[in-house]
Motif scaffolding. Structure first.
Motif, PDB file in Angstrom:
ATOM      1  N   UNK A 168      29.123 -28.928  -0.019  1.00  0.00           N
ATOM      2  CA  UNK A 168      30.338 -29.439  -0.642  1.00  0.00           C
ATOM      3  C   UNK A 168      31.593 -28.787  -0.099  1.00  0.00           C
ATOM      4  N   UNK A 169      31.524 -27.477   0.114  1.00  0.00           N
ATOM      5  CA  UNK A 169      32.720 -26.774   0.593  1.00  0.00           C
ATOM      6  C   UNK A 169      32.968 -27.082   2.066  1.00  0.00           C
ATOM      7  N   UNK A 170      31.882 -27.092   2.866  1.00  0.00           N
ATOM      8  CA  UNK A 170      32.105 -27.091   4.307  1.00  0.00           C
ATOM      9  C   UNK A 170      32.265 -28.467   4.948  1.00  0.00           C
ATOM     10  N   UNK A 171      31.775 -29.535   4.299  1.00  0.00           N
ATOM     11  CA  UNK A 171      32.000 -30.852   4.919  1.00  0.00           C
ATOM     12  C   UNK A 171      33.491 -31.158   5.054  1.00  0.00           C
ATOM     13  N   UNK A 172      34.268 -31.081   3.939  1.00  0.00           N
ATOM     14  CA  UNK A 172      35.706 -31.328   4.117  1.00  0.00           C
ATOM     15  C   UNK A 172      36.400 -30.234   4.924  1.00  0.00           C
ATOM     16  N   UNK A 173      35.881 -29.010   4.810  1.00  0.00           N
ATOM     17  CA  UNK A 173      36.441 -27.900   5.590  1.00  0.00           C
ATOM     18  C   UNK A 173      36.396 -28.248   7.068  1.00  0.00           C
ATOM     19  N   UNK A 186      36.018 -31.190   8.532  1.00  0.00           N
ATOM     20  CA  UNK A 186      36.875 -32.329   8.879  1.00  0.00           C
ATOM     21  C   UNK A 186      38.330 -31.885   9.036  1.00  0.00           C
ATOM     22  N   UNK A 187      38.821 -31.117   8.049  1.00  0.00           N
ATOM     23  CA  UNK A 187      40.237 -30.754   8.048  1.00  0.00           C
ATOM     24  C   UNK A 187      40.591 -29.754   9.148  1.00  0.00           C
ATOM     25  N   UNK A 188      39.656 -28.854   9.473  1.00  0.00           N
ATOM     26  CA  UNK A 188      39.939 -27.940  10.580  1.00  0.00           C
ATOM     27  C   UNK A 188      40.011 -28.736  11.882  1.00  0.00           C
ATOM     28  N   UNK A 189      39.032 -29.624  12.069  1.00  0.00           N
ATOM     29  CA  UNK A 189      38.971 -30.382  13.314  1.00  0.00           C
ATOM     30  C   UNK A 189      40.117 -31.381  13.438  1.00  0.00           C
ATOM     31  N   UNK A 190      40.390 -32.129  12.377  1.00  0.00           N
ATOM     32  CA  UNK A 190      41.344 -33.236  12.499  1.00  0.00           C
ATOM     33  C   UNK A 190      42.699 -32.963  11.860  1.00  0.00           C
ATOM     34  N   UNK A 191      42.902 -31.755  11.372  1.00  0.00           N
ATOM     35  CA  UNK A 191      44.230 -31.457  10.842  1.00  0.00           C
ATOM     36  C   UNK A 191      44.776 -30.145  11.403  1.00  0.00           C
ATOM     37  N   UNK A 192      43.952 -29.091  11.322  1.00  0.00           N
ATOM     38  CA  UNK A 192      44.452 -27.793  11.777  1.00  0.00           C
ATOM     39  C   UNK A 192      44.583 -27.735  13.294  1.00  0.00           C
ATOM     40  N   UNK A 226      44.941 -30.277  15.449  1.00  0.00           N
ATOM     41  CA  UNK A 226      46.122 -31.025  15.897  1.00  0.00           C
ATOM     42  C   UNK A 226      47.437 -30.273  15.702  1.00  0.00           C
TER      43      UNK A 226
END
Lengths: 295, 264
Positions: free
Chosen positions: A10-15, A17-23, A25
């Motif tokens: 639960x913690x790491x799936x969105x983690x 995604x957001x590191x790869x596609x938000x942080x 960039x």
């Protein structure tokens, strides 16, 4: 044991995604903003060079270039002023509305609240377009003004900074009303009665009781309007003229027209540092603080 | 007496300001005249034109497809974030986690769009993927953009509801997974639906991020509409607005229905 695996998932799936596609960039914007410009594709040099041994090839020239040119600074200041004025008018219109909605009886209150927010759900672009229709030279507002005899020939209402302000106040108003209502709704209306009983007149009641209690709502609403308006691109593009340049437009043109990727990145990253970072840090501190106080 | 008159006037003027432009738009969509602003008579001709305009119809289908997919992904990930932030104690680098999940809420779209575009270009230079930008890159950007909005709704809902129900179920012998699927998720289901609807609308409505990350064969509806109205007016867009406004307002009403937090 199974719980742990579950929590990790639960913690790491969105983690992830957001590191790869938000942080990443965001990191790339920073990287390109300190790269040396070059005529080519991509229009910048690598920041690590391996030709003759290893060399780091970075520069702050893009930032110097931006911050020393009035064209960029001036546009940013224009955007700040625009955001300040728009926020002020949103507050001026939004506060009485939020206040009167919050003081209505419960059934009416819910209906009014939904009515206020519903326009926010309809298309942003089309709501801006609607003002283009209204403010045209032969548009409905000019027709009314002509018929009332206020003016003898159509006024040029469109393509100037005033049209931009109207468009922004109109589209962002619900963002101001919602948090204001949230706070006004919380406080005890008997306080108003009490202050009247104690002999305070209407103005004093407003300035000494109502206004201080709604400060958190005012701050929240103002931030929700102010920050996106500084970066607003669509509204000035559709309703504005060439009388004023804004941050959003400059950023867009620097990238798409001038093809100056490092310059555009430096503009974007400066925007993040000046506008977004203070708010985010404040929010993280606040949420950690309220977490601690609950426990 | 006097103060209630002021109150009604303020509310009336406020609602008038909010709805007048929408009504004008709908009104002029029935105008027969090709010149948008000069009223000639009632007609449905622009609606007919609209449904025959392949460019708009195609863009509409692409937009719906991207919006449905990205709303679904954003909802799954957003629910996970909302749940983690409220129920899971040990999150490594929690401040960073909060930073990642809340910054997209306040980041100007223009900056997000630029960063996504430069990311995709750099990625392509390194691993040769994605070789061209299109629906996939818009989808990825929209998921990133929407996650935070879903997360905040779920977080608010979970903070509200009584933890004891979950604990009681645990005491009754349910394991962790079973509590989540049988108790927690059904209780927050209306908020999950509300989050999906919000994400769907944001994706459907987005122009700026999509403009940066689009490519051949991926002209979404806002991109097409913007190209038509940037410099002038378009009677077809008037007809489109009337339909779209009504559809979106209905979605909005559903959102309020599901997001009970609104009803005190």
């Amino acid at each position: 044991m199974k719980n742990k695996l579950f929590e990790k998932y639960f913690v790491f799936s969105p983690y992830f995604w957001l590191v790869l596609f938000f942080f990443i960039p965001l990191a790339i914007i920073f990287k390109i903003s300190i790269s040396v410009s070059e005529w080519g594709m991509p229009p910048y040099q690598d920041i690590f060079l391996f030709d003759n041994g290893f060399k780091i090839n970075t520069t702050f020239e893009n930032y110097v270039y931006i911050f020393s040119d009035y064209y960029y600074i001036g546009s940013f200041v224009n955007s700040l002023i625009l955001a300040l004025i728009s926020t002020f008018f949103c507050l001026l219109i939004g506060f009485p509305l939020a206040f009167y909605i919050a003081t209505s009886n419960i059934r009416l209150r819910n209906i009014l609240l939904v009515l206020v927010v519903i326009p926010f759900w309809s298309s942003f672009l089309l709501r801006v377009y609607a003002w283009k229709i209204i403010l045209q030279n032969n548009g409905i507002l000019n027709v009314i003004l002509l018929n009332l005899g206020i003016t003898s020939e159509p006024l040029q209402l469109l393509y100037n900074q005033y049209a931009v302000i109207i468009g922004i106040v109109y589209t962002y108003l619900p963002l101001m009303i919602l948090p204001l209502y949230g706070y006004l709704n919380k406080f005890d209306l008997n306080l108003i009665e009490a202050s009247k009983d104690l002999g305070l007149n209407r103005f004093k009641t407003f300035f000494k009781v109502i206004l201080p209690l709604s400060v958190p709502g005012i701050v929240a609403g103002s931030l929700l309007v102010f920050i996106p308006v500084v970066g607003e691109f669509i509204i000035p593009e559709m309703l504005g003229g060439s009388d004023r340049l804004y941050y959003g437009k400059i950023l867009w043109e620097e990238f798409f027209v001038n093809r100056n990727w490092p310059g555009a990145s430096a503009l974007a990253f400066s925007g993040i540092i000046i506008l977004v970072l203070p708010i985010v840090i404040f929010q993280i501190l606040y949420s950690r603080w309220s977490e601690k106080n609950e426990i | 007496m006097k103060s209630s008159l002021i109150k009604s006037t303020v509310i009336f003027l406020g609602l008038f300001f909010l709805y007048f432009p929408i009504l004008v738009l709908i009104f002029y969509s029935f105008n027969e005249n090709k010149r948008v602003m000069v009223w000639k008579g009632f007609s449905l001709s622009w609606y007919k034109e609209l449904f025959n305009n392949e460019q708009i119809i195609e863009a509409f289908i692409i937009s719906i497809k991207i919006a449905a997919l990205s709303a679904t992904f954003a909802t799954i990930l957003g629910v996970m974030i909302g749940y983690s932030l409220v129920r899971i104690r040990k999150i490594p680098f929690k401040s960073f986690y909060i930073f990642l999940s809340s910054t997209p809420l306040v980041l100007p779209e223009l900056i997000l769009g630029l960063s996504m575009l430069l990311f995709f270009i750099s990625l392509n230079n390194i691993i040769g993927f994605p070789s061209s930008r299109g629906q996939l890159t818009i989808f990825i950007s929209h998921v990133t953009f929407c996650i935070a909005f879903v997360a905040i709704i779920i977080q608010a809902r979970l903070t509200d509801f009584n933890k004891n129900i979950e604990e009681a179920a645990m005491d009754l012998g349910y394991n962790y997974t079973k509590v989540l699927y049988k108790i927690t998720l059904p209780i927050i289901l209306p908020s999950i639906i509300a989050g999906w609807l919000l994400a769907f609308t944001i994706s459907l409505d987005d122009l700026v991020v999509a403009s940066f990350t689009t490519g051949p064969g991926a002209n979404t509806l806002p991109i097409v509409v913007f190209s038509k109205v940037r410099l002038g007016l378009s009677p077809e867009v008037n007809a489109l607005s009337a339909i779209l406004m009504l559809a979106l307002i209905i979605i909005g009403l559903f959102y309020f229905y599901f997001n009970k937090k609104f009803k005190h």
